[in-house]
Motif scaffolding. Structure first.
Motif, PDB file in Angstrom:
ATOM      1  N   PHE A   1     111.268  37.461 -29.558  1.00 38.35           N
ATOM      2  CA  PHE A   1     111.643  38.702 -30.242  1.00 38.35           C
ATOM      3  C   PHE A   1     110.780  39.870 -29.759  1.00 38.35           C
ATOM      4  N   SER A   2     109.472  39.609 -29.612  1.00 42.55           N
ATOM      5  CA  SER A   2     108.575  40.662 -29.124  1.00 42.55           C
ATOM      6  C   SER A   2     108.933  41.040 -27.689  1.00 42.55           C
ATOM      7  N   ARG A   3     109.296  40.044 -26.891  1.00 42.32           N
ATOM      8  CA  ARG A   3     109.655  40.324 -25.500  1.00 42.32           C
ATOM      9  C   ARG A   3     110.918  41.204 -25.430  1.00 42.32           C
ATOM     10  N   GLN A   4     111.890  40.926 -26.293  1.00 49.42           N
ATOM     11  CA  GLN A   4     113.129  41.712 -26.295  1.00 49.42           C
ATOM     12  C   GLN A   4     112.881  43.158 -26.706  1.00 49.42           C
ATOM     13  N   ILE A   5     112.054  43.350 -27.728  1.00 47.19           N
ATOM     14  CA  ILE A   5     111.821  44.720 -28.201  1.00 47.19           C
ATOM     15  C   ILE A   5     111.017  45.515 -27.172  1.00 47.19           C
TER      16      ILE A   5
ATOM     17  N   ASN B   1     101.002  41.614 -26.354  1.00 47.11           N
ATOM     18  CA  ASN B   1     100.841  43.027 -26.045  1.00 47.11           C
ATOM     19  C   ASN B   1     101.839  43.458 -24.982  1.00 47.11           C
ATOM     20  N   LYS B   2     101.723  44.707 -24.524  1.00 51.35           N
ATOM     21  CA  LYS B   2     102.673  45.229 -23.536  1.00 51.35           C
ATOM     22  C   LYS B   2     102.761  44.347 -22.298  1.00 51.35           C
ATOM     23  N   GLU B   3     101.626  43.821 -21.870  1.00 53.02           N
ATOM     24  CA  GLU B   3     101.588  43.048 -20.625  1.00 53.02           C
ATOM     25  C   GLU B   3     102.042  41.611 -20.824  1.00 53.02           C
TER      26      GLU B   3
ATOM     27  N   THR C   1     100.757  49.233 -28.769  1.00 52.09           N
ATOM     28  CA  THR C   1     101.030  47.973 -29.443  1.00 52.09           C
ATOM     29  C   THR C   1      99.785  47.450 -30.141  1.00 52.09           C
ATOM     30  N   PHE C   2     100.017  46.579 -31.122  1.00 53.42           N
ATOM     31  CA  PHE C   2      98.931  45.877 -31.825  1.00 53.42           C
ATOM     32  C   PHE C   2      99.304  44.411 -31.872  1.00 53.42           C
ATOM     33  N   ASP C   3      98.407  43.553 -31.405  1.00 53.18           N
ATOM     34  CA  ASP C   3      98.677  42.124 -31.356  1.00 53.18           C
ATOM     35  C   ASP C   3      98.284  41.478 -32.682  1.00 53.18           C
ATOM     36  N   ILE C   4      99.271  41.119 -33.481  1.00 58.91           N
ATOM     37  CA  ILE C   4      98.994  40.554 -34.808  1.00 58.91           C
ATOM     38  C   ILE C   4      98.365  39.164 -34.717  1.00 58.91           C
TER      39      ILE C   4
END
Length: 323
Positions: free
Chosen positions: A251-255, A243-245, A268-271
């Motif tokens: 890849f998620s951290r970069q975006i 998630n954001k935090e 955000t949604f945590d898949i």
């Protein structure tokens, strides 16, 4: 600081637990690449000053894999709480306030269960049992049940197309013990509908056999309907690992860094928390990887496309739905 230590091997980890005895031990599973772990280490250092009778252990999750695998550590930061060598609690994510509260509760409690009668816990339990129209308190998750009874009740609910949310009682000893007293029901799993206890596995079986289960519990919406609802939950929706935090992959951290720099609000949604959405969204949008970014319900793309939009100067206008 004598009570703030680092474990670099399984043997050292076990020695710290043994040495602490019945006193509380807090173990922080961290990673050097995750900035939120550094922040939580600072929180731990402050807590160590306040709680001198508690041992605080830092453990790099990837450096001691045998310990991480034993306790099913799938993300960082994760905190485990031990007394007399037994795990009595768990906290996933960078939540300083929750960590502080949990340390305070467990450090002063005379037993791993802590104070199960307090008004704060009762309020929390009321919120949890009403967190969804149909709430299942179980061992593990619907994707990975961790006892036979939980596996059976999940199977029944899915077989009858019941829409339900779940809470893993193994992740929170306070809830595990407190809910037994709160609802006067001594075993798990426990199923609640609209905040009211339905019962355990035997009662759910009886309802299924009598044909009453569908009328007792809310029916599940179709996956397609659910996906449409989720991707339109916010004008800008990011489907990611974490998630954001606390991003749980590079890849998620970069975006996240790119979106945070755009100045545009997003959700955000945590898949990793919902396998049905994780797999279903790939087919729904014909996009096989994550993260995925949506604007006003339309797929924009993954990390590479977001990078291209940033480099071309188009990102902000796309996020605002202007192009």
């Amino acid at each position: 600081m004598a009570n703030l230590v680092e474990a670099t091997s399984q043997k050292q980890f076990e020695e710290f637990l043994t040495k602490a005895g019945k006193c509380l031990t807090v173990v922080h599973f961290h990673a050097a690449w995750a900035p939120q772990c550094g922040q939580m280490n600072e929180v731990m250092a402050e807590l160590a000053k306040e709680h001198t009778g508690t041992t605080f252990v830092k453990l790099e999750a990837e450096a001691v894999p045998e310990v991480s695998e034993k306790y099913e550590i799938s993300s960082v930061p994760t905190f485990l709480f031990f007394k007399a060598g037994e795990m009595v609690g768990r906290l996933d994510g960078a939540h300083a306030a929750e960590l502080t509260k949990k340390v305070q509760q467990l450090a002063v409690s005379g037993s791993p269960a802590g104070a199960v009668e307090g008004p704060d816990l009762n309020e929390r339990l009321k919120k949890l049992i009403s967190a969804g129209p149909c709430m299942l308190f179980m061992k593990g998750s619907p994707q990975e049940p961790r006892c036979g009874f939980s596996r059976q009740i999940v199977g029944l609910l899915k077989e009858h197309n019941i829409q339900f949310s779940s809470f893993d009682i193994l992740s929170d000893e306070e809830v595990r013990q407190g809910l037994k007293t709160f609802s006067n029901w001594p075993t798990y799993p426990q199923l609640y509908v609209n905040g009211e206890l339905v019962g355990g596995l035997d009662i759910v079986k009886e309802l299924a056999e009598s044909g009453e289960l569908e009328s007792t519990c809310p029916k599940a919406v179709s996956l397609e309907q659910r996906l449409k609802t989720v991707i339109n939950q916010s004008p800008v929706m990011l489907f990611m690992k974490g998630n954001k935090e606390a991003a749980r992959c590079g890849f998620s951290r970069q975006i996240l860094e790119i979106l945070n720099g755009s100045g545009v609000d997003y959700d955000t949604f945590d898949i990793l928390q919902d396998e049905e959405v994780r797999q279903g969204l790939k087919a729904y949008s014909n996009w096989p990887t994550y993260p995925q970014l949506y604007v006003k319900g339309e797929l924009i793309g993954g990390l590479d496309i977001i990078k291209e939009l940033k480099e071309s100067g188009e990102l902000v206008s796309v996020l605002k739905g202007e192009s």
